[in-house]
Design a protein around this motif. Structure first.
Motif, PDB file in Angstrom:
ATOM      1  N   CYS A 179       0.895  -1.161   0.000  1.00 11.47           N
ATOM      2  CA  CYS A 179       0.000   0.000   0.000  1.00 11.47           C
ATOM      3  C   CYS A 179       0.929   1.206   0.000  1.00 11.47           C
ATOM      4  O   CYS A 179       2.089   1.105   0.397  1.00 11.47           O
ATOM      5  CB  CYS A 179      -0.910   0.014   1.219  1.00 11.47           C
ATOM      6  SG  CYS A 179      -0.057   0.113   2.804  1.00 11.47           S
ATOM      7  N   MET A 180       0.439   2.338  -0.460  1.00 13.66           N
ATOM      8  CA  MET A 180       1.330   3.507  -0.512  1.00 13.66           C
ATOM      9  C   MET A 180       0.596   4.795  -0.147  1.00 13.66           C
ATOM     10  O   MET A 180      -0.529   5.016  -0.598  1.00 13.66           O
ATOM     11  CB  MET A 180       1.922   3.662  -1.906  1.00 13.66           C
ATOM     12  CG  MET A 180       2.866   4.865  -1.990  1.00 13.66           C
ATOM     13  SD  MET A 180       3.268   5.333  -3.671  1.00 13.66           S
ATOM     14  CE  MET A 180       4.086   6.903  -3.391  1.00 13.66           C
ATOM     15  N   ILE A 181       1.252   5.605   0.635  1.00  9.24           N
ATOM     16  CA  ILE A 181       0.735   6.960   0.889  1.00  9.24           C
ATOM     17  C   ILE A 181       1.857   7.988   0.671  1.00  9.24           C
ATOM     18  O   ILE A 181       3.041   7.634   0.660  1.00  9.24           O
ATOM     19  CB  ILE A 181       0.152   7.154   2.315  1.00  9.24           C
ATOM     20  CG1 ILE A 181       1.239   7.067   3.397  1.00  9.24           C
ATOM     21  CG2 ILE A 181      -0.973   6.169   2.587  1.00  9.24           C
ATOM     22  CD1 ILE A 181       0.802   7.664   4.732  1.00  9.24           C
ATOM     23  N   ALA A 182       1.450   9.226   0.511  1.00 10.07           N
ATOM     24  CA  ALA A 182       2.393  10.350   0.593  1.00 10.07           C
ATOM     25  C   ALA A 182       2.436  10.687   2.072  1.00 10.07           C
ATOM     26  O   ALA A 182       1.417  11.073   2.635  1.00 10.07           O
ATOM     27  CB  ALA A 182       1.873  11.539  -0.198  1.00 10.07           C
ATOM     28  N   ARG A 183       3.571  10.508   2.708  1.00 12.63           N
ATOM     29  CA  ARG A 183       3.608  10.738   4.156  1.00 12.63           C
ATOM     30  C   ARG A 183       3.802  12.226   4.449  1.00 12.63           C
ATOM     31  O   ARG A 183       4.789  12.828   4.031  1.00 12.63           O
ATOM     32  CB  ARG A 183       4.721   9.904   4.803  1.00 12.63           C
ATOM     33  CG  ARG A 183       4.912  10.158   6.303  1.00 12.63           C
ATOM     34  CD  ARG A 183       3.779   9.609   7.171  1.00 12.63           C
ATOM     35  NE  ARG A 183       3.856  10.143   8.530  1.00 12.63           N
ATOM     36  CZ  ARG A 183       4.311   9.475   9.591  1.00 12.63           C
ATOM     37  NH1 ARG A 183       4.700   8.234   9.480  1.00 12.63           N
ATOM     38  NH2 ARG A 183       4.360  10.057  10.781  1.00 12.63           N
ATOM     39  N   PHE A 184       2.828  12.769   5.186  1.00 13.32           N
ATOM     40  CA  PHE A 184       2.911  14.170   5.613  1.00 13.32           C
ATOM     41  C   PHE A 184       3.224  14.197   7.096  1.00 13.32           C
ATOM     42  O   PHE A 184       2.348  14.449   7.917  1.00 13.32           O
ATOM     43  CB  PHE A 184       1.593  14.888   5.317  1.00 13.32           C
ATOM     44  CG  PHE A 184       1.245  14.889   3.850  1.00 13.32           C
ATOM     45  CD1 PHE A 184       2.020  15.589   2.941  1.00 13.32           C
ATOM     46  CD2 PHE A 184       0.155  14.175   3.380  1.00 13.32           C
ATOM     47  CE1 PHE A 184       1.721  15.581   1.587  1.00 13.32           C
ATOM     48  CE2 PHE A 184      -0.155  14.170   2.024  1.00 13.32           C
ATOM     49  CZ  PHE A 184       0.631  14.873   1.126  1.00 13.32           C
TER      50      PHE A 184
END
Ligand code: BGP
Length: 485
Positions: A245-250
């Motif tokens: 799974c992938m997110i843009a980490r903020f």
């Protein structure tokens, strides 16, 4: 005793079809949501919000213009024709892995077909041949901001549950054709983009929604369901393959030590990051998000079997992009803001920022890896990290991008610190391996690659590929498995 990056660590770089391929309308490709991304010099870099929420009139206007001049994502860097050369250059740097995406709009031009476009599959056969020829592993992103435009205009994108079936059909075509050749997959690029850059991630159109906020989260819900379903399908067909799974980490810091700022940071981490990884790694909606939905009058429609599907099919590893860190403040309305990946952030006075306002924070990467590790303990893959900069060719025809080397060196050093802290990091792919069209602004002049591509913002130039100074530097980093920075 852990000394550094593990043996077989997956060093490489990344690109995405809609920013690199071009080949607009060629080989049977259909319209994609990325084809309506307009480039204009007049775009105020600090005010990109209007490009994140799209209305029907913008789409109609874009479709009336079938050229590539004002729509750079239609032309990319012509990877569609020059993939062999581009991949060979990555091979020369010693990449162990090459991250790219397979265009849904190329394989299923309207998204509704029952059988795939063979010409598109032949193209990806050849791309994989080149990757293997240069001893790299492919890392394939199944959906990277280029869903068929027809699915947006006809169904209001992922707000409609029928997209789940259409997407699963697409993904299964990839598993059947390439499953033996591809070990590492990512379902959705930066799935949390649905919260910030709704159209490019989910295809939801402002004026087609009666309740835009509701549709945005329903769309994300359908993507979660689809990701769980294809994880199940992949495992059944190819037990050796892994779905990330992938997110843009903020990653966020409190603006002050005032408790209310810390609480705001906790909420920002929940809503911007952890909601998306909790669902995909723990297999259920967290209570804090159900509360958020109640308080914002959002009602997610669940269909039979979805709860069980999510629970039984978490992702195998956690992939994320990391470019910058953010600041949380209870007084966010009055704070000073700056641009960032997919969204705005509050300014951090302790950090320098890129020319585009993205706040550079290498130590934040160590912190990010550790916070993820403590929460999930799963293998992680940094699949995007890099510096967007305006590179200049000097009198000798060279590009001395020491600033990029510096950025990457510091981030890799901090990733190594995290590995020494005990996190399980399996790979690192920079954004991007070669210059491509910017996702957020559609400029060419915001460059990330080790390889310069001679094309300007208006599509003029020789298209020639030139190795930057960072090319040899990264080659040495890979050769030394991250010891020589
Ligand atoms: C991420 C995307 C990439 C990429 C990168 C840099 O959000 O996954 O596609 O482009 O950000 O963003 P930009 O090109 O806007 O600088």
């Amino acid at each position: 005793m852990i000394k550094g990056f593990k043996e077989g660590f997956l060093w490489g770089g990344a690109i995405a079809a809609c920013q690199a391929e071009g080949g607009f309308g060629e080989g049977g490709r259909g319209w994609a949501v990325s084809d309506i991304a307009f480039y204009s010099k007049d775009i105020d870099r600090q005010d990109l919000a209007k490009h994140r929420n799209i209305r029907s009139e913008t789409i109609e206007k874009a479709m009336a213009d079938t050229g590539t001049k004002n729509y750079p994502k239609r032309r990319g860097i012509d990877f569609y024709h020059r993939y062999a050369e581009d991949i060979a250059l990555c091979g020369e740097m010693g990449f162990k892995v090459f991250r790219f995406s397979m265009a849904w709009s190329r394989i299923f031009p309207t998204g509704e077909e029952l059988t795939p476009n063979e010409e598109a599959l032949l193209f990806y056969d050849k791309v994989l041949d080149e990757i293997e020829k240069h001893n790299m592993q492919p890392l394939v992103t199944i959906s990277h901001f280029e869903m068929p435009l027809n699915l947006a205009t006809k169904y209001n994108g992922w707000a409609d549950h029928r997209l789940v079936e259409m997407f699963c059909r697409f993904a299964n075509v990839l598993f059947d054709r390439y499953g033996k050749r591809v070990k590492y997959w990512i379902s959705f690029n930066e799935i949390n983009a649905g919260r910030f850059s709704t159209f490019k991630s989910t295809g939801v159109i402002v004026d087609k929604s009666q309740d835009y906020l509701q549709d945005r989260y329903q769309a994300v819900h359908h993507q979660f369901v689809a990701a769980a379903q294809i994880t199940k399908d992949l495992h059944a067909k190819h037990p050796q393959a892994l779905m990330g799974c992938m997110i843009a980490r903020f990653t966020s810091y409190p603006g002050t030590c005032a408790p209310e700022d810390v609480i705001q940071m906790m909420k920002d981490e929940w809503y911007d990051n952890y909601f998306f990884t909790d669902v995909q790694l723990r297999g259920e909606y967290p209570r804090y998000m159900e509360r958020y939905f109640d308080e914002n009058n959002i009602k997610i429609t669940w269909r039979d079997g979805e709860k069980e599907l999510l629970k039984a099919n978490p992702a195998d590893y956690l992939a994320f992009s990391y470019y910058m860190s953010c600041v949380s403040s209870a007084k966010k309305e009055t704070a000073e803001h700056t641009e960032g990946n997919l969204r705005l952030s509050i300014k951090n006075p302790y950090l320098e920022a890129s020319a585009w306002g993205w706040q550079i924070d290498p130590e934040g990467l160590r912190y990010t890896l550790n916070t993820f590790h403590e929460r999930y303990g799963v293998p992680m893959f940094i699949v995007e990290n890099g510096l967007g900069a305006e590179d200049k060719i000097n009198a000798k025809g060279e590009i001395e991008d020491d600033y990029r080397i510096d950025y990457l060196r510091q981030h890799i050093a901090q990733a190594k610190e995290a590995v020494l802290d005990g996190v399980d990091l399996i790979g690192y792919t920079t954004w991007s391996s070669i210059d491509i069209v910017s996702s957020g602004t559609s400029e060419m002049s915001k460059r990330y690659g080790f390889i310069y591509v001679d094309i300007d913002d208006n599509g003029n130039g020789s298209t020639k590929r030139i190795k930057k100074k960072s090319f040899a530097w990264y080659k040495a980093v890979i050769e030394s498995n991250g010891e020589e920075l």
